[in-house]
Write a protein that holds these residues in place. Structure first.
Motif, mmCIF file in Angstrom:
data_model
loop_
_atom_site.group_PDB
_atom_site.id
_atom_site.type_symbol
_atom_site.label_atom_id
_atom_site.label_comp_id
_atom_site.label_asym_id
_atom_site.label_seq_id
_atom_site.Cartn_x
_atom_site.Cartn_y
_atom_site.Cartn_z
ATOM 1 N N ILE A 104 -0.699 -10.123 -6.879
ATOM 2 C CA ILE A 104 0.288 -8.820 -7.000
ATOM 3 C C ILE A 104 0.206 -8.149 -5.613
ATOM 4 O O ILE A 104 -1.019 -7.977 -4.934
ATOM 5 C CB ILE A 104 -0.362 -8.003 -8.095
ATOM 6 N N ALA A 105 1.413 -7.775 -5.187
ATOM 7 C CA ALA A 105 1.383 -7.104 -3.686
ATOM 8 C C ALA A 105 1.915 -5.710 -3.999
ATOM 9 O O ALA A 105 2.776 -5.293 -4.707
ATOM 10 C CB ALA A 105 2.422 -7.887 -2.901
ATOM 11 N N LYS A 106 1.161 -4.734 -3.151
ATOM 12 C CA LYS A 106 1.451 -3.384 -3.239
ATOM 13 C C LYS A 106 1.287 -2.656 -1.735
ATOM 14 O O LYS A 106 0.674 -2.960 -1.031
ATOM 15 C CB LYS A 106 0.470 -2.619 -4.050
ATOM 16 N N PRO A 107 2.485 -1.975 -1.671
ATOM 17 C CA PRO A 107 2.767 -1.186 -0.262
ATOM 18 C C PRO A 107 1.412 -0.135 -0.254
ATOM 19 O O PRO A 107 0.938 0.496 -1.347
ATOM 20 C CB PRO A 107 3.783 -0.224 -0.606
ATOM 21 N N ASP A 108 0.794 -0.008 0.811
ATOM 22 C CA ASP A 108 -0.123 0.931 1.180
ATOM 23 C C ASP A 108 -0.295 2.084 0.708
ATOM 24 O O ASP A 108 -0.764 2.685 -0.189
ATOM 25 C CB ASP A 108 -0.623 0.824 2.698
ATOM 26 N N ALA A 109 1.058 2.591 1.051
ATOM 27 C CA ALA A 109 1.324 4.307 0.637
ATOM 28 C C ALA A 109 2.171 4.251 -0.597
ATOM 29 O O ALA A 109 2.605 5.366 -0.813
ATOM 30 C CB ALA A 109 1.743 4.789 1.848
ATOM 31 N N LEU A 122 3.458 -17.413 -0.342
ATOM 32 C CA LEU A 122 3.096 -16.814 0.892
ATOM 33 C C LEU A 122 4.226 -16.284 1.730
ATOM 34 O O LEU A 122 4.218 -15.290 2.413
ATOM 35 C CB LEU A 122 2.355 -17.793 1.549
ATOM 36 N N ASP A 123 5.454 -16.814 1.788
ATOM 37 C CA ASP A 123 6.442 -16.472 2.730
ATOM 38 C C ASP A 123 7.033 -15.006 2.027
ATOM 39 O O ASP A 123 7.395 -14.357 2.856
ATOM 40 C CB ASP A 123 7.852 -17.557 2.376
ATOM 41 N N ARG A 124 6.993 -14.924 0.656
ATOM 42 C CA ARG A 124 7.582 -13.684 0.131
ATOM 43 C C ARG A 124 6.457 -12.315 0.673
ATOM 44 O O ARG A 124 6.986 -11.301 0.864
ATOM 45 C CB ARG A 124 7.509 -13.762 -1.310
ATOM 46 N N ILE A 125 5.113 -12.846 0.513
ATOM 47 C CA ILE A 125 4.281 -11.782 1.079
ATOM 48 C C ILE A 125 4.506 -11.321 2.387
ATOM 49 O O ILE A 125 4.346 -10.438 2.872
ATOM 50 C CB ILE A 125 2.800 -12.372 0.883
ATOM 51 N N ARG A 126 4.706 -12.397 3.328
ATOM 52 C CA ARG A 126 4.736 -12.419 4.918
ATOM 53 C C ARG A 126 6.295 -11.555 5.049
ATOM 54 O O ARG A 126 6.255 -10.488 5.966
ATOM 55 C CB ARG A 126 4.988 -13.558 5.420
ATOM 56 N N LYS A 127 7.262 -11.844 4.414
ATOM 57 C CA LYS A 127 8.697 -11.133 4.508
ATOM 58 C C LYS A 127 8.286 -9.617 4.152
ATOM 59 O O LYS A 127 8.892 -8.735 5.052
ATOM 60 C CB LYS A 127 9.464 -11.763 3.760
ATOM 61 N N ALA A 128 7.655 -9.512 2.919
ATOM 62 C CA ALA A 128 7.484 -7.937 2.362
ATOM 63 C C ALA A 128 6.591 -7.295 3.607
ATOM 64 O O ALA A 128 6.942 -6.181 3.699
ATOM 65 C CB ALA A 128 6.789 -7.992 1.179
ATOM 66 N N ALA A 129 5.518 -7.839 4.214
ATOM 67 C CA ALA A 129 4.858 -7.007 5.138
ATOM 68 C C ALA A 129 5.823 -6.715 6.218
ATOM 69 O O ALA A 129 5.573 -5.864 7.063
ATOM 70 C CB ALA A 129 3.768 -7.839 5.463
ATOM 71 N N GLN A 130 6.454 -7.561 6.765
ATOM 72 C CA GLN A 130 7.460 -7.654 8.045
ATOM 73 C C GLN A 130 8.743 -6.400 7.641
ATOM 74 O O GLN A 130 8.924 -5.784 8.610
ATOM 75 C CB GLN A 130 8.183 -8.664 8.271
ATOM 76 N N ARG A 132 8.072 -3.595 5.890
ATOM 77 C CA ARG A 132 7.627 -2.403 5.601
ATOM 78 C C ARG A 132 6.974 -1.870 7.089
ATOM 79 O O ARG A 132 6.151 -2.650 7.852
ATOM 80 C CB ARG A 132 6.708 -2.370 4.712
ATOM 81 N N ASP A 133 6.858 -0.697 7.504
ATOM 82 C CA ASP A 133 6.097 0.130 8.352
ATOM 83 C C ASP A 133 4.720 0.157 8.196
ATOM 84 O O ASP A 133 3.946 0.034 9.112
ATOM 85 C CB ASP A 133 6.533 1.375 8.558
ATOM 86 N N ASN A 134 4.364 0.166 6.829
ATOM 87 C CA ASN A 134 2.808 0.101 6.662
ATOM 88 C C ASN A 134 2.370 -0.907 6.289
ATOM 89 O O ASN A 134 3.047 -2.086 6.156
ATOM 90 C CB ASN A 134 2.540 1.419 5.636
ATOM 91 N N LEU A 135 1.144 -0.997 5.721
ATOM 92 C CA LEU A 135 0.281 -2.196 5.362
ATOM 93 C C LEU A 135 0.559 -2.582 4.050
ATOM 94 O O LEU A 135 1.255 -1.940 3.119
ATOM 95 C CB LEU A 135 -1.220 -1.985 5.709
ATOM 96 N N LEU A 136 0.436 -4.005 3.577
ATOM 97 C CA LEU A 136 0.604 -4.558 2.441
ATOM 98 C C LEU A 136 -0.777 -4.883 1.635
ATOM 99 O O LEU A 136 -1.596 -5.594 2.516
ATOM 100 C CB LEU A 136 1.480 -5.657 2.242
ATOM 101 N N VAL A 137 -0.981 -4.575 0.458
ATOM 102 C CA VAL A 137 -2.220 -4.832 -0.082
ATOM 103 C C VAL A 137 -1.737 -5.827 -1.199
ATOM 104 O O VAL A 137 -1.120 -5.582 -2.119
ATOM 105 C CB VAL A 137 -2.839 -3.591 -0.787
ATOM 106 N N VAL A 138 -2.392 -6.988 -0.973
ATOM 107 C CA VAL A 138 -2.574 -7.962 -1.874
ATOM 108 C C VAL A 138 -3.754 -8.304 -2.672
ATOM 109 O O VAL A 138 -4.685 -8.502 -2.128
ATOM 110 C CB VAL A 138 -2.107 -9.404 -1.079
ATOM 111 N N GLN A 139 -3.777 -8.576 -4.189
ATOM 112 C CA GLN A 139 -4.452 -8.844 -4.821
ATOM 113 C C GLN A 139 -4.606 -10.030 -5.779
ATOM 114 O O GLN A 139 -3.279 -10.131 -6.085
ATOM 115 C CB GLN A 139 -5.039 -7.464 -5.513
ATOM 116 N N ARG A 140 -5.742 -10.553 -5.951
ATOM 117 C CA ARG A 140 -5.503 -11.664 -7.243
ATOM 118 C C ARG A 140 -5.047 -10.850 -8.472
ATOM 119 O O ARG A 140 -5.859 -10.073 -8.936
ATOM 120 C CB ARG A 140 -6.854 -12.215 -7.285
ATOM 121 N N TYR A 141 -4.146 -11.432 -9.024
ATOM 122 C CA TYR A 141 -3.672 -10.630 -10.385
ATOM 123 C C TYR A 141 -4.542 -11.054 -11.452
ATOM 124 O O TYR A 141 -5.002 -12.243 -11.707
ATOM 125 C CB TYR A 141 -2.196 -11.102 -10.549
ATOM 126 N N LEU A 142 -4.969 -10.139 -12.347
ATOM 127 C CA LEU A 142 -5.696 -10.128 -13.327
ATOM 128 C C LEU A 142 -4.825 -10.793 -14.455
ATOM 129 O O LEU A 142 -4.274 -10.004 -15.449
ATOM 130 C CB LEU A 142 -6.329 -8.997 -13.957
#
Length: 476
Positions: A104-109, A122-130, A132-142
């Protein structure tokens, strides 16, 4: 809450400077801190937003604690901050950039569920990080959460952070956990994540802002706090007792208490340093007590074994009331938090100035030729040993007794310091705080702060930002 105490609410920024209590419920309030005199109270700690409320900082602070105390800090899901930790995250994907694990990926702010998505790419995570201006927090989904009537849910805990001032002007933590709260349910029946249902937000995301718009959302009318899409924590704990036994309920409550205490102790040295270096200088050496308190919204999710996991922390929890249930719980949280932390009176400013005069006189006497224990320090400043006692009816001075020393107050239970009945928890907490203080104490700024405006600083220039949307309050 202010009016119920006979306080007068002030909504104009230009007239708020002399208020006893400043309640700020919008972001961008940092500049306001320099207006908080030693006899005032404000509902935030300087630095709290940076150390706990931002998802990336929370992840990093808990990650460093996991290295020191692996067993004690196992309540945070596996977390990576992207792009900084992309290399570590990549190890969980195969050569094609896919994983058997759902993340699960969440914008930092981000807030209210905006920008959150589930993926195994992984590509979707990389694209989402690119993007956005801020960081992306990624967690193992429960993937195996505890369910209520087939629905995924989370718990909103209300955690009060307060402090007592010691003789050496340090902050001594006082933490309280509210024995009620909110249970927020999804509105689509839960199915374990597959590639076909990852985008069903009302199945996987418990955010109230997302689910309240669903046609299946059931508003709680206040008659039964165990019905609808939002329920009470008090009902939930009784539900656990009825279905699993009182022993399991008590075990869960103790785990929730421990999670909150450990989370806060991890950043105490930083908050203490920020406190010392942000506010106008206290010339009474702490006679009026700590200026800060903060009600945090702590969001927790339980897995199928009832193990709690910390999801995020909100330093601006919503006190908007959309139902009688909200009104009941949130009004008690605010009112009782004010009772615990804001013993204010119309004479607080005068009490502070009197405390300065007494402390200054004591210092002068101690500096007379032949006086023993003459304190050191720049002329005109008061050291901790010269602290004057607060006058009756005002805030407690350093070392004074107050409601903060009680084991409980109405619906709030003091969780730190731990009660005498929990010596093992007390020993663990003290070991954590001692180690954190030793390893992570920030470098204290050598820049001298301005003195309190009550004595030396009369400028009333307002801050450029930080206007409170809920007005500061002062007693009539």
């Amino acid at each position: 809450a202010a009016e119920a105490r006979g306080w007068r609410a002030v909504r104009a920024e230009g007239k708020a400077g002399g208020c006893n209590v400043h309640w700020l419920d919008e972001g961008g309030y940092s500049d306001w801190f320099r207006r908080i005199e030693p006899w005032m109270r404000v509902n935030h700690y300087p630095g709290m937003h940076n150390v706990l409320a931002r998802k990336s900082r929370l992840a990093r602070n808990m990650s460093r604690m996991q290295k020191l105390f692996p067993a004690e800090y196992s309540f945070l899901p596996d977390t990576w901050v992207v792009p900084d930790e992309t290399g570590e995250l990549e190890k969980h994907f195969d050569e094609s950039g896919k994983s058997k694990t759902i993340f699960i990926a969440k914008p930092d702010a981000g807030t209210q569920g905006r920008g959150i998505f589930l993926t195994n790419s992984l590509d979707r995570i990389r694209k989402a990080a690119q993007d956005r201006d801020n960081l992306l927090v990624v967690q193992r989904y429960l993937g195996k959460p505890l369910l209520i009537e087939g629905m995924k849910f989370d718990l909103r805990l209300y955690f009060l952070v307060a402090s007592a001032l010691t003789e050496d002007a340090s902050l001594q933590p006082r933490y309280f956990l509210f024995r009620d709260g909110l249970v927020r349910l999804c509105t689509t029946e839960y199915v374990a994540p597959t590639l076909d249902n990852l985008d069903q937000k009302r199945m996987h995301l418990t955010n109230y802002a997302i689910n309240k718009k669903s046609k299946d959302f059931v508003q709680n009318d206040g008659d039964d706090d165990g019905a609808g899409s939002k329920r009470s924590l008090r009902w939930f704990l009784e539900h656990i007792a009825e279905t699993c036994g009182e022993k399991e309920r008590d075990k869960l409550w103790n785990k929730l208490k421990g999670l909150c205490v450990k989370m806060a102790l991890a950043v105490h040295p930083t908050l203490e340093s920020e406190y010392r270096n942000t506010f106008p200088k206290d010339l009474s050496a702490g006679a009026m007590g700590c200026r800060c308190f903060e009600v945090l919204g702590v969001d927790v999710m339980l897995d199928s074994k009832r193990r709690p996991f910390l999801i995020e922390i909100n330093h601006l929890p919503s006190f908007t009331c959309d139902s009688p249930l909200d009104e009941d719980i949130k009004s008690r949280v605010v009112g009782q938090a004010l009772d615990l932390t804001c013993r204010v009176s119309p004479g607080d400013r005068a009490s502070y100035e009197a405390a300065i005069a007494v402390a200054t006189e004591r210092r002068r006497d101690a500096q007379q030729p032949g006086a023993a224990g003459a304190p050191s320090g720049p002329p005109g400043e008061v050291v901790a040993g010269d602290k004057a006692e607060a006058e009756p009816g005002s805030a407690d001075g350093a070392g004074g007794n107050s409601l903060l020393d009680a084991l409980s107050y109405m619906d709030f239970e003091r969780v730190y310091p731990a009660p005498p009945s929990a010596p093992k928890a007390a020993a663990r907490y003290e070991a954590i705080l001692a180690r954190v203080t030793e390893v992570f104490r920030p470098v204290v700024s050598s820049v001298r702060r301005p003195a309190s405006s009550s004595v030396e600083r009369r400028s009333g220039r307002p801050p450029s930002r930080g206007v409170p949307s809920t007005s500061p309050a002062t007693r009539r």
